[in-house]
Design a protein around this motif. Structure first.
Motif, PDB file in Angstrom:
ATOM      1  N   LEU A  73      64.464  32.436  14.596  1.00 44.28           N
ATOM      2  CA  LEU A  73      63.608  33.625  14.628  1.00 44.28           C
ATOM      3  C   LEU A  73      64.266  34.784  13.893  1.00 44.28           C
ATOM      4  O   LEU A  73      63.631  35.452  13.067  1.00 44.28           O
ATOM      5  CB  LEU A  73      63.325  34.013  16.083  1.00 44.28           C
ATOM      6  N   VAL A  74      65.542  35.032  14.183  1.00 44.74           N
ATOM      7  CA  VAL A  74      66.255  36.126  13.517  1.00 44.74           C
ATOM      8  C   VAL A  74      66.298  35.899  12.007  1.00 44.74           C
ATOM      9  O   VAL A  74      66.028  36.800  11.209  1.00 44.74           O
ATOM     10  CB  VAL A  74      67.681  36.265  14.091  1.00 44.74           C
ATOM     11  N   ALA A  75      66.635  34.660  11.603  1.00 44.51           N
ATOM     12  CA  ALA A  75      66.697  34.336  10.174  1.00 44.51           C
ATOM     13  C   ALA A  75      65.330  34.477   9.521  1.00 44.51           C
ATOM     14  O   ALA A  75      65.215  34.947   8.373  1.00 44.51           O
ATOM     15  CB  ALA A  75      67.238  32.919   9.981  1.00 44.51           C
ATOM     16  N   SER A  76      64.288  34.090  10.245  1.00 42.34           N
ATOM     17  CA  SER A  76      62.927  34.201   9.698  1.00 42.34           C
ATOM     18  C   SER A  76      62.507  35.658   9.523  1.00 42.34           C
ATOM     19  O   SER A  76      61.868  36.021   8.535  1.00 42.34           O
ATOM     20  CB  SER A  76      61.938  33.469  10.614  1.00 42.34           C
ATOM     21  N   LEU A  77      62.871  36.491  10.495  1.00 38.95           N
ATOM     22  CA  LEU A  77      62.555  37.916  10.376  1.00 38.95           C
ATOM     23  C   LEU A  77      63.300  38.546   9.203  1.00 38.95           C
ATOM     24  O   LEU A  77      62.743  39.394   8.488  1.00 38.95           O
ATOM     25  CB  LEU A  77      62.901  38.634  11.684  1.00 38.95           C
ATOM     26  N   VAL A  86      68.761  32.724   1.520  1.00 38.46           N
ATOM     27  CA  VAL A  86      69.725  32.032   2.368  1.00 38.46           C
ATOM     28  C   VAL A  86      69.282  32.058   3.833  1.00 38.46           C
ATOM     29  O   VAL A  86      69.460  31.075   4.558  1.00 38.46           O
ATOM     30  CB  VAL A  86      71.130  32.647   2.207  1.00 38.46           C
ATOM     31  N   SER A  87      68.684  33.150   4.266  1.00 35.50           N
ATOM     32  CA  SER A  87      68.239  33.234   5.659  1.00 35.50           C
ATOM     33  C   SER A  87      67.119  32.229   5.935  1.00 35.50           C
ATOM     34  O   SER A  87      67.112  31.566   6.982  1.00 35.50           O
ATOM     35  CB  SER A  87      67.780  34.655   5.999  1.00 35.50           C
ATOM     36  N   ALA A  88      66.179  32.102   4.998  1.00 33.36           N
ATOM     37  CA  ALA A  88      65.104  31.122   5.173  1.00 33.36           C
ATOM     38  C   ALA A  88      65.660  29.706   5.187  1.00 33.36           C
ATOM     39  O   ALA A  88      65.230  28.860   5.989  1.00 33.36           O
ATOM     40  CB  ALA A  88      64.067  31.280   4.059  1.00 33.36           C
ATOM     41  N   LEU A  89      66.619  29.437   4.313  1.00 32.58           N
ATOM     42  CA  LEU A  89      67.209  28.105   4.256  1.00 32.58           C
ATOM     43  C   LEU A  89      68.054  27.815   5.495  1.00 32.58           C
ATOM     44  O   LEU A  89      68.128  26.669   5.953  1.00 32.58           O
ATOM     45  CB  LEU A  89      68.049  27.957   2.988  1.00 32.58           C
ATOM     46  N   ALA A  90      68.687  28.848   6.046  1.00 32.26           N
ATOM     47  CA  ALA A  90      69.457  28.668   7.280  1.00 32.26           C
ATOM     48  C   ALA A  90      68.533  28.305   8.442  1.00 32.26           C
ATOM     49  O   ALA A  90      68.862  27.440   9.272  1.00 32.26           O
ATOM     50  CB  ALA A  90      70.249  29.926   7.595  1.00 32.26           C
ATOM     51  N   ALA A  91      67.374  28.966   8.510  1.00 30.62           N
ATOM     52  CA  ALA A  91      66.403  28.627   9.550  1.00 30.62           C
ATOM     53  C   ALA A  91      65.922  27.195   9.383  1.00 30.62           C
ATOM     54  O   ALA A  91      65.794  26.442  10.357  1.00 30.62           O
ATOM     55  CB  ALA A  91      65.223  29.595   9.496  1.00 30.62           C
ATOM     56  N   LYS A  92      65.658  26.804   8.148  1.00 32.39           N
ATOM     57  CA  LYS A  92      65.232  25.433   7.877  1.00 32.39           C
ATOM     58  C   LYS A  92      66.305  24.435   8.275  1.00 32.39           C
ATOM     59  O   LYS A  92      66.010  23.380   8.862  1.00 32.39           O
ATOM     60  CB  LYS A  92      64.892  25.279   6.388  1.00 32.39           C
ATOM     61  N   ALA A  93      67.561  24.743   7.987  1.00 33.64           N
ATOM     62  CA  ALA A  93      68.666  23.842   8.310  1.00 33.64           C
ATOM     63  C   ALA A  93      68.895  23.734   9.818  1.00 33.64           C
ATOM     64  O   ALA A  93      69.379  22.705  10.305  1.00 33.64           O
ATOM     65  CB  ALA A  93      69.946  24.321   7.622  1.00 33.64           C
ATOM     66  N   ALA A 142      57.496  19.873   9.964  1.00 35.55           N
ATOM     67  CA  ALA A 142      56.390  19.283   9.213  1.00 35.55           C
ATOM     68  C   ALA A 142      55.793  20.289   8.232  1.00 35.55           C
ATOM     69  O   ALA A 142      55.404  19.923   7.108  1.00 35.55           O
ATOM     70  CB  ALA A 142      55.313  18.793  10.180  1.00 35.55           C
ATOM     71  N   LEU A 143      55.738  21.561   8.628  1.00 40.18           N
ATOM     72  CA  LEU A 143      55.183  22.597   7.750  1.00 40.18           C
ATOM     73  C   LEU A 143      56.069  22.801   6.523  1.00 40.18           C
ATOM     74  O   LEU A 143      55.568  22.957   5.399  1.00 40.18           O
ATOM     75  CB  LEU A 143      55.034  23.898   8.535  1.00 40.18           C
ATOM     76  N   ASP A 155      57.373  31.620   4.290  1.00 41.88           N
ATOM     77  CA  ASP A 155      56.494  32.617   4.926  1.00 41.88           C
ATOM     78  C   ASP A 155      55.775  32.019   6.133  1.00 41.88           C
ATOM     79  O   ASP A 155      55.772  32.604   7.222  1.00 41.88           O
ATOM     80  CB  ASP A 155      55.461  33.134   3.920  1.00 41.88           C
ATOM     81  N   LEU A 156      55.149  30.868   5.946  1.00 44.17           N
ATOM     82  CA  LEU A 156      54.341  30.274   7.013  1.00 44.17           C
ATOM     83  C   LEU A 156      55.202  29.768   8.165  1.00 44.17           C
ATOM     84  O   LEU A 156      54.840  29.920   9.333  1.00 44.17           O
ATOM     85  CB  LEU A 156      53.484  29.141   6.445  1.00 44.17           C
ATOM     86  N   THR A 157      56.346  29.182   7.844  1.00 44.01           N
ATOM     87  CA  THR A 157      57.225  28.717   8.920  1.00 44.01           C
ATOM     88  C   THR A 157      57.825  29.887   9.689  1.00 44.01           C
ATOM     89  O   THR A 157      58.090  29.763  10.891  1.00 44.01           O
ATOM     90  CB  THR A 157      58.350  27.819   8.372  1.00 44.01           C
ATOM     91  N   SER A 158      58.017  31.008   9.023  1.00 44.03           N
ATOM     92  CA  SER A 158      58.525  32.197   9.723  1.00 44.03           C
ATOM     93  C   SER A 158      57.512  32.692  10.748  1.00 44.03           C
ATOM     94  O   SER A 158      57.878  33.072  11.867  1.00 44.03           O
ATOM     95  CB  SER A 158      58.846  33.302   8.712  1.00 44.03           C
ATOM     96  N   VAL A 159      56.238  32.678  10.368  1.00 47.25           N
ATOM     97  CA  VAL A 159      55.188  33.074  11.313  1.00 47.25           C
ATOM     98  C   VAL A 159      55.139  32.107  12.489  1.00 47.25           C
ATOM     99  O   VAL A 159      55.044  32.513  13.654  1.00 47.25           O
ATOM    100  CB  VAL A 159      53.830  33.135  10.597  1.00 47.25           C
ATOM    101  N   LEU A 160      55.229  30.801  12.192  1.00 44.34           N
ATOM    102  CA  LEU A 160      55.236  29.799  13.250  1.00 44.34           C
ATOM    103  C   LEU A 160      56.436  30.001  14.170  1.00 44.34           C
ATOM    104  O   LEU A 160      56.330  29.839  15.394  1.00 44.34           O
ATOM    105  CB  LEU A 160      55.268  28.401  12.640  1.00 44.34           C
ATOM    106  N   CYS A 161      57.562  30.364  13.597  1.00 48.92           N
ATOM    107  CA  CYS A 161      58.769  30.585  14.383  1.00 48.92           C
ATOM    108  C   CYS A 161      58.589  31.762  15.340  1.00 48.92           C
ATOM    109  O   CYS A 161      59.038  31.710  16.492  1.00 48.92           O
ATOM    110  CB  CYS A 161      59.952  30.832  13.452  1.00 48.92           C
TER     111      CYS A 161
END
Length: 242
Positions: A73-77, A86-93, A142-143, A155-161
Motif C-alpha cells: 500500500l505504501v509503495a503503491s501510494l 521502483v516503488s511500483a516494482l517493489a509492490a509487485k515483487a 493476476a492484474l 495504476d490499476l494494481t495500486s487502486v486495488l491495493c
C-alpha cells in the motif's frame, strides 16, 4: 542525500547489491535458531500440548502476510503520488511473498484449528478477512499479468491495493472488533498480561525476526529482478525499432 534518490533504479541496484546477501544470511541464522529452539527445546503447553509449537510458523507468516500488503500500500501510494517506478516494482515483487505467507498462515491455522476447535475451518471474522486478503493477493498478481502496459498495470494494481488494505487491517484487528470470534487474541502484545509465556515468547520473537529479514531479502531480490526485466524489454523494443 535525499531519501528519494534511492528510487533511482541505478542507485537502487547499487545499494542493494551488498544488502541482499547479508539479509539472506541473517534471515537463515535467525530462522534456524528460532525454529530449532521453538520446535525442539520448548515444552508442550499444558492445554494445547505440542500443537502450540505451530505458532513459530503461523504467527510470523500471518504477520508478514498482513504487513506485506501494508508495505505494498505504501509503495503503491508513492507510485501514484511521485511516479517512482521502483516503488511500483517493489509492490509487485512483494505480492508473491505475501501470498505465500498467506497460504502458510491459512494452512498452519487449519492444522492448529482441527485439534483445538474440532474443525479445520470456521467462518471466524479474522479467518474470513484473512481468506479475502488471500483472494486480493491473487487478484493483484493476476492484474499485473493481464495488463501489458506497465504504467497502466501499476495504476490499476495500486487502486486495488488501496481497496484490499481494508481486509489487511481487518485481519489484524478483527479480534478487537468482534469479540465473539473463535480466534485467540494476539500472541505478542505490549500488555505483559496478554503475552505468551517467556519460554515460548523468546524463540517466537527470533523466528519473527527471521521471517522479516527473509521478506526484506526476497522483496529486494524480486525488485532487482523486475528492474532487470524492464531494462531487457526496453532494450528489445529499442532493437526492434532500429
Amino acid at each position: 542525500m535525499s531519501f528519494w534518490e534511492f528510487a533511482n533504479p541505478k542507485k537502487f541496484m547499487d545499494w542493494t547489491t551488498p544488502v541482499v546477501p547479508w539479509m539472506a544470511g541473517l534471515s537463515a541464522v535467525f530462522l534456524a535458531v528460532g525454529l530449532i529452539w521453538g520446535f525442539f527445546f520448548t515444552p508442550d503447553d499444558f492445554r494445547q500440548g505440542s500443537t502450540v509449537k505451530i505458532i513459530y510458523l503461523h504467527v510470523p507468516a500471518a504477520f508478514i502476510a498482513i504487513n506485506a500488503w501494508i508495505m505494498m500500500l505504501v509503495a503503491s501510494l508513492i507510485w501514484l503520488v511521485r511516479r517512482h517506478h521502483v516503488s511500483a516494482l517493489a509492490a509487485k515483487a512483494a505480492a508473491p511473498v505475501g501470498v505465500t505467507m498467506t497460504v502458510i498462515g491459512l494452512a498452519t491455522g487449519a492444522i492448529w484449528g482441527q485439534p483445538m476447535w474440532g474443525t479445520y475451518w470456521a467462518w471466524d471474522p479474522r479467518l474470513t478477512s484473512f481468506l479475502i486478503l488471500f483472494l486480493f493477493y491473487l487478484g493483484y498478481m493476476a492484474l499485473w499479468a493481464a495488463i501489458e502496459d506497465p504504467d497502466t498495470a501499476a495504476d490499476l494494481t495500486s487502486v486495488l491495493c488501496i481497496v484490499g488494505s481494508v481486509f489487511a487491517l481487518l485481519s489484524r484487528y478483527a479480534v478487537l472488533f468482534w469479540n465473539q470470534g473463535l480466534h485467540q487474541g494476539a500472541s505478542l502484545s505490549l500488555d505483559a498480561e496478554e503475552n505468551i509465556s517467556d519460554v515460548f515468547w523468546q524463540p517466537l520473537v527470533i523466528s519473527m525476526a527471521g521471517f522479516v529479514l527473509l521478506f526484506i531479502a526476497l522483496v529486494l531480490l524480486g525488485t532487482r529482478t523486475e528492474i532487470r526485466l524492464r531494462r531487457a524489454k526496453a532494450l528489445s523494443a529499442r532493437a526492434a525499432r532500429a
